[in-house]
Design an enzyme around this catalytic site. Structure first.
Site, PDB file in Angstrom:
ATOM      1  N   GLY A  11     -11.604  -6.647 -18.967  1.00  0.00           N
ATOM      2  CA  GLY A  11     -11.367  -5.312 -18.402  1.00  0.00           C
ATOM      3  C   GLY A  11     -10.128  -4.693 -19.026  1.00  0.00           C
ATOM      4  O   GLY A  11      -9.107  -5.365 -19.169  1.00  0.00           O
ATOM      5  N   ARG A  72     -16.722  -7.900 -22.707  1.00  0.00           N
ATOM      6  CA  ARG A  72     -16.797  -9.261 -22.156  1.00  0.00           C
ATOM      7  C   ARG A  72     -17.966  -9.908 -22.879  1.00  0.00           C
ATOM      8  O   ARG A  72     -19.093  -9.431 -22.760  1.00  0.00           O
ATOM      9  CB  ARG A  72     -17.075  -9.223 -20.655  1.00  0.00           C
ATOM     10  N   THR A 125      -4.086  -7.167 -17.607  1.00  0.00           N
ATOM     11  CA  THR A 125      -5.102  -6.934 -16.573  1.00  0.00           C
ATOM     12  C   THR A 125      -4.426  -6.268 -15.382  1.00  0.00           C
ATOM     13  O   THR A 125      -3.285  -6.605 -15.046  1.00  0.00           O
ATOM     14  CB  THR A 125      -5.794  -8.234 -16.113  1.00  0.00           C
ATOM     15  N   ASP A 127      -5.158  -6.791 -12.452  1.00  0.00           N
ATOM     16  CA  ASP A 127      -5.266  -7.666 -11.276  1.00  0.00           C
ATOM     17  C   ASP A 127      -3.992  -8.462 -10.944  1.00  0.00           C
ATOM     18  O   ASP A 127      -3.850  -8.937  -9.825  1.00  0.00           O
ATOM     19  CB  ASP A 127      -6.423  -8.660 -11.462  1.00  0.00           C
ATOM     20  N   ASP A 129      -3.330 -11.429 -11.786  1.00  0.00           N
ATOM     21  CA  ASP A 129      -3.854 -12.698 -11.257  1.00  0.00           C
ATOM     22  C   ASP A 129      -3.651 -13.873 -12.214  1.00  0.00           C
ATOM     23  O   ASP A 129      -4.387 -14.849 -12.144  1.00  0.00           O
ATOM     24  CB  ASP A 129      -5.358 -12.531 -10.953  1.00  0.00           C
ATOM     25  N   ARG A 171     -10.249  -8.327  -8.343  1.00  0.00           N
ATOM     26  CA  ARG A 171     -11.144  -9.489  -8.490  1.00  0.00           C
ATOM     27  C   ARG A 171     -10.877 -10.481  -7.363  1.00  0.00           C
ATOM     28  O   ARG A 171     -10.997 -10.093  -6.212  1.00  0.00           O
ATOM     29  CB  ARG A 171     -10.958 -10.130  -9.863  1.00  0.00           C
TER      30      ARG A 171
HETATM   31  O1  F6P Z   1     -10.253  -7.529 -14.104  1.00  0.00           O
HETATM   32  C1  F6P Z   1     -10.109  -6.163 -13.966  1.00  0.00           C
HETATM   33  C2  F6P Z   1     -11.196  -5.613 -13.084  1.00  0.00           C
HETATM   34  O2  F6P Z   1     -11.019  -4.209 -13.009  1.00  0.00           O
HETATM   35  C3  F6P Z   1     -11.289  -6.214 -11.686  1.00  0.00           C
HETATM   36  O3  F6P Z   1     -10.314  -5.706 -10.830  1.00  0.00           O
HETATM   37  C4  F6P Z   1     -12.697  -5.875 -11.322  1.00  0.00           C
HETATM   38  O4  F6P Z   1     -13.206  -6.777 -10.360  1.00  0.00           O
HETATM   39  C5  F6P Z   1     -13.431  -6.025 -12.621  1.00  0.00           C
HETATM   40  O5  F6P Z   1     -12.460  -5.859 -13.641  1.00  0.00           O
HETATM   41  C6  F6P Z   1     -14.545  -5.055 -12.868  1.00  0.00           C
HETATM   42  O6  F6P Z   1     -15.148  -5.401 -14.053  1.00  0.00           O
HETATM   43  P1  F6P Z   1     -16.210  -4.540 -14.849  1.00  0.00           P
HETATM   44  O7  F6P Z   1     -15.436  -3.594 -15.724  1.00  0.00           O
HETATM   45  O8  F6P Z   1     -16.958  -5.541 -15.662  1.00  0.00           O
HETATM   46  O9  F6P Z   1     -17.047  -3.821 -13.846  1.00  0.00           O
END
Ligand code: F6P
Length: 319
Positions: A11, A72, A125, A127, A129, A171
Site C-alpha cells: 500500500g 502487491r 506504511t 499503519d 505496524d 490493517r
Molecule cells: O497497509 C496499508 C493499508 O491502507 C491498510 O491500512 C489497509 O488495510 C490496506 O492497506 C488496504 O489495502 P488495499 O490497497 O490492497 O485495498
C-alpha cells in the site's frame, strides 16, 4: 557497490516520494548509479527498470503517492518469481536494492538477500505496524488527514446530536485509531490489540447523553471489524441516533507532512549508507529520534505493540 535499485511496494503512503528522492540523491552524491523499479516486485520480475538522475526526483518531495508506483505481487512470493527478479537485477548490473514498504515487502526483500542480493527495507506504511521503529513513513500524514475528518464530523454530530462511528485503516494495528482518538477527543477507541466490553461503551455513551453531551465520537480501527455493523449494534442498544463514516482511501493520499518528509529523507539516506557498507537484510528505523537498523529476522520475530500509556490515558480522558 556501484549500482543500486529502489522500489516501492504494498500500500502506498505519503512520504514515499520523499524517501525515493533521498535514496536517489544520496546515492548520486556518493557516485553510485541508481535504478528505479516501477510497480514494486511485479515490475522487478518484468524488468520495468529505468536509471534515475537528479532530475528524476525533482519536485516530488511534497507529492503523495509514489512516482515508482506500487503493487502487491503474489508471484514474487514464489521461488520462480524471485528467480525472475534476480535475472533482471543481474541484467541491469544492480548489486543492492532498497525496498520502501511494509512487512510483506520486507519478506520479499529478505528472500532476495538470502539469494545473494542485499536489500535494505525502509518502513513506509500508514499503519505504523512495524516493529523496530517508532514511526513508519506516512503515519503522521494519515493521522492528520483523519483528525481533519474527525473535526468536521464533530461539527455535524453536534448540530444533529448524534453518535458517530468513524472507521479508520490500520490493517491489524490500532495505532491510527488510538492516536486519532486521543487527538480528536473520542469517547471510545476500539483497536484490535485491546478487547473492549460492549456494555462499557454503551454505558459511557449513555452517561454522556444524560449529562447533556451533544454528540459522541467513537474511533474504530478496521482490524476490529465493520464500522457499519458496530454502528447498527450501538443504535439498537442505546436508541441514540447513530451514523457511520468509513474514511477509506483518503487516509492514504495527500501531501506528506513535514514530519513524514523529514523521516523519509533520513531513512532513505540511511538505507543507502547501509548498502554502501555492504550490509543487507536489514530494516532502517527511528527510535527516540535516533536512526537504528535491525535484521529482518528480528523485525519478523517481534509483534507490533501499541503504546499502553497512551491507551490508558485515552480511557481516563474520555471518562
Ligand atoms: O497497509 C496499508 C493499508 O491502507 C491498510 O491500512 C489497509 O488495510 C490496506 O492497506 C488496504 O489495502 P488495499 O490497497 O490492497 O485495498
Amino acid at each position: 557497490m556501484k549500482k543500486i535499485g529502489v522500489l516501492t511496494s504494498g500500500g502506498d503512503a505519503p512520504g514515499m516520494n520523499a524517501a525515493i528522492r533521498a535514496v536517489v540523491r544520496k546515492a548520486i552524491y556518493h557516485n553510485l548509479e541508481v535504478y528505479g523499479i516501477k510497480n514494486g516486485f511485479q515490475g522487478l520480475m518484468e524488468g520495468n527498470i529505468e536509471q534515475m538522475n537528479l532530475g528524476s526526483v525533482g519536485d516530488i518531495i511534497q507529492r503523495g503517492g509514489t512516482i515508482l508506483f506500487s503493487a502487491r505481487s503474489e508471484e514474487f512470493k514464489t521461488a520462480e518469481g524471485q528467480e525472475r527478479g534476480i535475472e533482471q537485477l543481474k541484467k541491469f548490473g544492480i548489486e543492492g536494492l532498497i525496498v520502501i514498504g511494509g512487512d510483506g515487502s520486507f519478506r520479499g526483500a529478505q528472500k532476495l538477500t538470502e539469494k545473494g542480493f542485499p536489500c535494505i527495507g525502509v518502513p513506509g506504511t500508514i499503519d505504523n505496524d512495524i516493529s523496530g521503529t517508532d514511526f513508519t513513513i506516512g503515519f503522521d500524514t494519515s493521522l492528520n488527514t483523519i483528525i481533519e475528518a474527525v473535526d468536521k464530523v464533530r461539527d455535524t454530530a453536534t448540530s444533529h446530536e448524534r453518535t458517530y462511528i468513524i472507521e479508520v485503516m490500520g490493517r491489524d494495528a490500532g495505532d491510527l485509531a488510538l492516536w486519532a482518538g486521543l487527538a480528536g477527543g473520542a469517547e471510545s477507541i476500539l483497536i484490535p490489540e485491546k478487547k473492549e466490553d460492549f456494555e462499557d461503551i454503551v454505558d459511557r455513551l449513555k452517561r454522556g447523553h444524560d449529562r447533556g453531551k451533544k454528540h459522541s465520537i467513537i474511533l474504530l480501527a478496521e482490524g476490529v471489524g465493520s464500522g457499519i455493523d458496530f454502528g447498527d449494534r450501538i443504535q439498537e442498544t442505546t436508541k441514540l441516533e447513530t451514523r457511520v463514516t468509513v474514511l477509506g482511501y483518503i487516509q492514504r493520499g495527500g501531501s506528506p507532512t513535514a514530519t513524514d518528509r523529514v523521516l523519509a529523507s533520513r531513512l532513505g539516506a540511511k538505507a543507502v549508507e547501509l548498502l554502501m557498507a555492504n550490509q543487507g537484510g536489514k530494516m532502517v528505523g527511528i527510535q527516540n529520534n535516533n536512526l537504528v537498523n535491525y535484521p529482518f529476522d528480528e523485525i519478523f520475530a517481534q509483534s507490533h505493540t501499541i503504546n499502553e500509556e497512551m491507551y490508558n490515558l485515552s480511557k481516563e480522558l474520555s471518562i
